[in-house]
Write an enzyme that holds these catalytic residues in place. Structure first.
Site, PDB file in Angstrom:
ATOM      1  N   GLU A   1     -23.726 -75.742  -7.875  1.00 47.20           N
ATOM      2  CA  GLU A   1     -23.015 -76.300  -8.687  1.00 47.20           C
ATOM      3  C   GLU A   1     -23.167 -75.589 -10.127  1.00 47.20           C
ATOM      4  OE1 GLU A   1     -22.125 -80.461  -6.519  1.00 47.20           O
ATOM      5  OE2 GLU A   1     -23.973 -80.537  -7.577  1.00 47.20           O
TER       6      GLU A   1
ATOM      7  N   CYS B   1     -20.336 -89.009  -7.874  1.00 54.04           N
ATOM      8  CA  CYS B   1     -20.781 -88.721  -9.093  1.00 54.04           C
ATOM      9  C   CYS B   1     -19.605 -88.658 -10.197  1.00 54.04           C
ATOM     10  CB  CYS B   1     -21.772 -87.598  -9.484  1.00 54.04           C
ATOM     11  SG  CYS B   1     -20.891 -86.090  -8.990  1.00 54.04           S
TER      12      CYS B   1
END
Ligand code: FUB
Ligand code: ZN
Length: 658
Positions: free
Chosen positions: A328, A424
């Site tokens: 990521e 998230c």
């Protein structure tokens, strides 16, 4: 304690943003609470990169209830599952100030109290606050597996929520829990013998402690934040040593290098933004905040240097950051693949935190421009118009067939998800929307910098008010903006108004008289010491066809289309497809039209483009003469609003034709 009211008091009146804030209060926050409370399942499209192996429900509130002794059962979810509640709590806490604006927040307030009650009950005697460890692991394992445990990340998010709650309500209830948690951390971490000499694998505590310092004035929290910034990357063996000493293990199949954790070298020595994007960005926000609070030159320089590297070489035209799904992460300069992109919603939200922190150091238009780009594009594409579905990854080019058929693109969803196994982003995004009023002004000396064109009314100290109104269809569709300043006490003040870099032409009138000012650092500064001052700014909202630097290999020979702060895209439901056959020339005619009934009101662009003929020899590879093209009308809509109708291809960058 410092005054809990944050200055200025801002009421957002912008039609565009009022809709988002209403949708957040009425839909997104209640919906997210249901997801956290297992009333909505994890809902990721089949074959996508998340949700495959996790539990079917969030379990976040259930974990809290178990740790608080109100329910029995096992922990479930990510080690940092508590943060989904904490971010929700932070977002919801900001709404508690919105009652004055006519929002009905009684239900939200009851849930806020319920959540705080759970944290109160689950907190250990010594201040420790993390249900994964409280439920699942013996107490002697705490802080012993910091590479992946996320304990300080988890406690940090609660601290941020508590700060927001205190700022909105003045009640110390959540803040007391936060200070006990900070005290627990302060006892365990530091340079003294017997203390832990390393940071959490996921930065967050640094910025949370800086915020805690700002509301409490307790110097220990600022020093601890600075200590965490400085200790990171000092000892390359730190996490290995913890593992060897028998610390708890998480994500054992993930073998990430120290760079991923932004722990391969001290952050203050880093030349470039590297590693996991959200980790790097949260740390950079802390570096900027702590650098300002401590007047630390090295930190201030680092914050500027990393920002410049991101904005000049690692940010997409939409504001998205993070070029690869592997880790990521950021990749290398000018590597901005549109289809393999990561562009995590959390990273765009973090860019806004970062921009705000830099503006507090020194206001300038270039930073406010990026904040605007994130607000209207990179961040906003993360949420469906009704607030109940979300993107984690924000691509600039998407194709359902590619996402389904190529494993390297499974992370690129082509419809938003109802909830994630690793959730998230949704609450991160709404905490930005409910605190948007804090992103409009920066005060420095006798100058108020009005850096966003979001209609509002702001009350500053000593009775000075600034009201921003917008004509026509309002911003971001119209660029006709007026600031009405009332200064009853005739304070010696200036109002600095941003001139966006995308508006090369603009006109300005002060009290009805045209003025010819030059922008300095992206702002024009106007004396507003009189009792009333009216500033009328008209920006250039002409459609722009944008080319990327030739260093960006993925965008060579392509154009992106923007108008004002909005980046546009093509969607298959408006165009014939496949979209890669379509193109436009840099001076193609564009017709603009505001459609109040489409996508809650958007500007639609129709471009006189061109399209490749698909009649060919029938062979897969041929040595044909130049491809034939015909004229083709292309329809573009704002990027943030894509994927609110039929699922299909989407493309921001369009082939450039002659
Ligand atoms: O590790 C916690 C969160 O999960 C990160 O901030 C996100 O990027 C996701 O990886
Ligand atoms: Zn996220």
């Amino acid at each position: 304690m410092t005054d809990q009211t944050t200055s200025p008091k801002v009421t957002i009146t912008s039609r565009f943003w009022h809709r988002y804030r209403t949708m957040t209060v009425d839909n997104a926050l209640p919906y997210q609470w249901c997801a956290l409370n297992d009333e909505v399942p994890v809902d990721v499209p089949e074959g996508a990169a998340w949700g495959e192996n996790g539990s079917q429900f969030s379990h976040s509130l259930r974990n809290l209830r178990i740790a608080a002794g109100r329910e029995s059962g096992a922990f479930s979810g990510q080690p940092f599952q508590d943060t989904d509640v904490s971010k929700w709590l932070e977002a919801a806490s900001y709404t508690l100030r919105m009652r004055d604006e006519g929002f009905d927040i009684d239900d939200i307030e009851a849930k806020v109290d319920e959540a705080i009650g759970l944290f109160e009950d689950l907190q250990d005697e010594d201040g420790y606050l993390d249900t994964k460890f409280e439920i699942d692991l013996p107490a002697d394992q705490r802080f012993k597996g910091l590479r992946w445990s996320h304990e300080l990340y988890t406690m940090g998010h609660f601290i941020e929520a508590a700060v927001a709650h205190y700022e909105s309500t003045g009640s110390p209830r959540a803040l007391d829990i936060a200070e006990r948690a900070a005290d627990c951390i302060d006892r365990h971490f530091g340079d003294a013998a017997g203390q832990i000499h390393g940071p959490d694998g996921h930065p967050e505590i640094e910025l949370a402690l800086a915020r805690l310092y700002e509301v409490t004035g307790e110097r220990r929290w600022l020093d601890l934040a600075a200590w965490f910034i400085r200790v990171r990357g000092i000892d390359p063996e730190f996490y290995d040593e913890q593992d060897k000493a028998g610390g708890p293990q998480f994500y054992t199949d993930m073998h990430m290098p120290l760079k991923y954790f932004v722990a391969d070298e001290p952050i203050l020595d880093k030349a470039k933004a590297e590693g996991h994007a959200v980790r790097l960005l949260y740390l950079a926000v802390a570096v900027a905040k702590v650098g300002r609070l401590l007047e630390d030159r090295k930190m201030l320089d680092t914050a500027e240097r990393l920002w410049r590297n991101i904005v000049d070489h690692r940010m997409y035209v939409t504001g998205a950051v993070g070029s690869t799904q592997v880790g990521e992460a950021f990749s290398f300069d000018d590597d901005l693949p549109n289809d393999l992109v990561y562009g995590e919603t959390c990273a765009s939200v973090a860019m806004l935190f970062y921009g705000k922190a830099l503006m507090e150091i020194r206001p300038r238009g270039s930073v406010a421009d990026v904040m605007e780009l994130e607000l209207f594009n990179g961040m906003l594409s993360g949420i469906q118009l009704d607030g109940t579905r979300y993107f984690y990854v924000n691509p600039l080019e998407a194709d359902p067939a590619a996402s389904a058929g190529n494993p390297t693109r499974h992370h690129v969803l082509t419809r938003r998800a109802g909830w994630f196994d690793c959730a998230c982003c949704p609450a991160n995004l709404v905490r930005l929307i409910t605190s948007l009023d804090r992103y409009l002004y920066t005060e420095s000396g006798d100058t108020i910098y009005a850096h966003q064109f979001i209609a509002n009314r702001a009350e500053f100290a000593d009775g000075l008010t600034v009201e921003q109104t917008q004509a026509g269809e309002e911003y971001p569709w119209s660029g006709d903006i007026t600031f009405h300043v009332a200064n009853p006490n005739r304070l010696n003040k200036r109002l600095a108004v941003r001139i966006p870099a995308w508006s090369p032409r603009w006109t300005l009138e002060v009290n009805g008289n045209p003025v010819n000012l030059k922008a300095a650092d992206g702002f024009v500064s106007i004396d507003v010491s009189g009792e009333t001052t009216e500033i009328h700014l008209v920006l250039d909202m002409a459609v722009r066809k944008v080319r990327a630097s030739l260093d960006v290999r993925c965008d060579v020979g392509r154009l992106a289309v923007a108008r004002g702060p909005i980046v546009f895209c093509m969607e298959q439901c408006d165009n014939e497809g496949p979209l890669w056959l379509d193109g436009m020339s840099v001076d193609a005619e564009v017709e603009e039209r505001y459609d109040a009934d489409l996508l809650d009101g958007v500007e639609v662009l129709t471009v006189e483009g061109r399209r490749f003929e698909t009649q060919r020899t029938g062979q897969y590879y041929t040595a044909e003469a130049p491809l034939a093209e015909h004229e083709q009308q292309l329809t573009l809509i704002p990027y943030y609003a894509w994927c609110n109708r039929a699922e299909g291809q989407m493309q921001v960058w369009v082939r450039e034709t002659r």
